[in-house]
Design an enzyme around this catalytic site. Structure first.
Site, PDB file in Angstrom:
ATOM      1  CE  LYS A 152      78.346  -4.872  20.261  1.00 36.62           C
ATOM      2  NZ  LYS A 152      78.617  -3.556  20.908  1.00 36.62           N
ATOM      3  CG  HIS A 308      31.166 -17.559   7.888  1.00 41.19           C
ATOM      4  ND1 HIS A 308      32.376 -18.136   7.578  1.00 41.19           N
ATOM      5  CD2 HIS A 308      30.229 -18.434   7.444  1.00 41.19           C
ATOM      6  CE1 HIS A 308      32.187 -19.290   6.968  1.00 41.19           C
ATOM      7  NE2 HIS A 308      30.889 -19.508   6.879  1.00 41.19           N
TER       8      HIS A 308
END
Length: 544
Positions: A152, A308
């Protein structure tokens, strides 16, 4: 609660922040001593905790115990040590503001310009199979608080959570300080780190500590009261946080960037160890996963060859070598350049069966040393060893635009004893075994799926067609003369008798299919007219 608003005009820019004071608290000590030495040489004051401080001090580097900063010794077996204003005020002070600088001076607290933290090994402890009490103790509290506070306040503080960044950090310290760009990047990495950590903790609680009665494996004493909740209901919330491990050469096509993002606690293709060959590609991973899915549907030695994402051949046998030979025989043309998966160790005999055939990937739970020697002679052949404890996933996710679809995997197969005989004579033992094999194997075939089998091996596969008649023609065409006398499995019902008739005309002797069509009577009548055995399973195996 809303945060405090500050007038931006009060900020003083801090492009480069010299590092004068650093807080180090790490569970992973990789590179720690080299980092501490570099910081000490640069005149940086090192503040540290527990074992980290002990390691630094033992190496002869000056270090201040965090208890000296807080005035409070570690308590509750180390559960409380950094949760103190003396630490967090030094991390969170925004020194672009004169008022924050003034307040620190009034409090007698010195700021930190560098925080180096990595968290308790929660994921590793879960993976070790530790009991819940031991796992819970590895939930870090102070660490994430320091990481988030530092991230932060990245305008003033560099937060480092990864030992891989120590080299960059020490170079920056020697060059006069960390830049704003570096601190921003480190802050982003830190927030991703804590997000992944919290996600792992949340998942463990949902699955182990407080499982819902709607989830499989829910504890009997979970306290849930909804007795009507289905046993296979999906979780109400799914959290996934993953980090990129590898940039792939490209995606499905060369113009698509791609990368691998393995789950921290996963045990599948993404965690497989590559033992040989070129780098894995995106398509390699997709096909390898499909191949493993197909091979592990069977309990005996089994091999699947995928191209495939569809099977060129699937077979079971007396050994992995025998299963591979039978799977390859299904469609040798398509198997060229395919991906092979075995559900058992690749033996020397299996390697000698595989080696003469151009193959992209071989994946298995293990490889005999002699088998590795044979396969490594093909320098481009990718060899993947599945991780110990490999198990199929329990929840399948698929991304669609705007969200995800989730489902439980399709791993239920109606046993032959549950099937309904609707045509012909009851199958003999060998025929029933072939039907059972075909019924399991067709799950790995993209719908519409038709699979012909004989003696525990596919002999013709019709896949991915938009109508079942075309799939039947394709399976028969690929099977050739072997279609005669084979058995057939269809992943879903025959909507008309025409698809079945293609199989009957080719000499298929027995068929297993789900049934459920409004024209079942027409389809069954065609089988009866041909004197062919047909079973209905009552379940389908669509695969899209």
């Amino acid at each position: 609660m809303a945060g405090h608003a500050i007038d931006p005009a009060l900020y003083r820019p801090r492009e480069v922040v010299p590092v004068r004071r650093a807080l180090l608290s790490v569970s992973d000590k990789t590179g720690l001593l080299e980092l501490a030495a570099a910081l000490a040489e640069a005149g940086v004051e090192i503040v540290s905790t527990g074992s980290t401080a002990s390691v630094i001090a033992a190496a002869g580097h000056p270090v201040t115990e965090v208890a000296s900063v807080t005035g409070f010794r570690e308590a509750l077996d180390g559960r409380v040590k950094t949760l103190h204003p003396g630490v967090h005020a030094g991390i969170l002070a925004d020194l672009r503001l004169e008022d924050h600088e003034r307040q620190l001076a009034e409090l007698g607290i010195a700021p930190f310009e560098l925080v180096v933290v990595n968290l308790y090994p929660f994921v590793e402890t879960v993976a070790s199979g530790a009991e819940p009490a031991a796992v819970v103790e590895q939930i870090d509290i102070g660490g994430p608080a320091m990481v988030r506070a530092s991230a932060k306040n990245h305008a003033n503080v560099a937060i480092v959570v990864d030992p891989a960044d120590y080299g960059m950090l020490t170079a920056a310290v020697r060059d006069g300080g960390t830049t704003l760009a570096q601190r921003r990047q480190l802050g982003a990495k830190a927030f991703a780190h804590t997000a992944a950590y919290d996600t792992a903790v949340a998942a463990y609680f949902a699955e182990t500590i407080a499982p819902s009665a709607a989830d499989p494996g829910a504890a009997a004493d979970a306290g849930a009261t909804d007795a009507a909740a289905p046993a296979d209901a999906l979780p109400a919330r799914i959290e996934v946080a993953v980090e990129k491990s590898t940039d792939l050469r490209y995606g499905e096509n060369s113009h698509q960037p791609a990368a691998l993002y393995p789950l921290a606690d996963g045990a599948g293709i993404a965690q497989a160890v590559q033992l040989n060959g070129k780098e894995m590609s995106y398509n390699n991973y997709v096909d390898a996963d499909a191949a493993v899915r197909a091979a592990f549907d069977h309990s005996g030695p089994a091999v699947a060859i995928i191209k495939h994402a569809n099977p060129c051949g699937i077979a079971v046998g007396s050994s992995i070598a025998a299963a591979h030979a039978a799977a390859h025989a299904c469609d040798p043309v398509s198997a060229f350049g395919g991906v092979i998966a075995a559900n058992g160790v690749i033996t020397l005999a299996a390697a000698e069966s595989i080696a003469p055939i151009f193959t992209e990937v071989v994946v298995a739970p293990g490889f005999e040393p002699e088998a590795l020697e044979v396969l490594r002679a093909k320098k481009n052949l990718r060899l993947l060893q599945l991780p110990e404890g490999f198990a199929p996933v329990d929840l399948e996710l698929r991304q669609i635009s705007g969200g995800y679809l989730g489902q439980r995997p399709d791993r239920h197969f109606a046993e032959a004893g549950e099937w309904q005989l609707v045509s012909g004579e009851a199958a003999d033992e060998q025929t029933l075994a072939d039907l059972a094999f075909a019924w399991r194997a067709c799950r790995a075939v993209k719908s519409n799926a038709i699979l012909l089998a004989h003696h525990g091996a596919s002999v013709g596969v019709g896949m991915g067609q938009v109508n079942r008649v075309d799939s039947c023609h394709l399976a028969v065409s690929r099977g050739g003369s072997r279609a005669a006398g084979s058995v057939a499995a269809s992943d879903a019902f025959f909507p008309f008798a025409d698809g079945l008739q293609v199989l009957l005309d080719a000499g298929v002797r027995a068929v297993v299919q789900p049934g459920g069509s409004v024209r079942d009577e027409e389809v069954i009548a065609a089988a009866q007219a041909a004197g062919v055995t047909m079973y209905l399973t009552g379940e389908r195996h669509f695969f899209h």
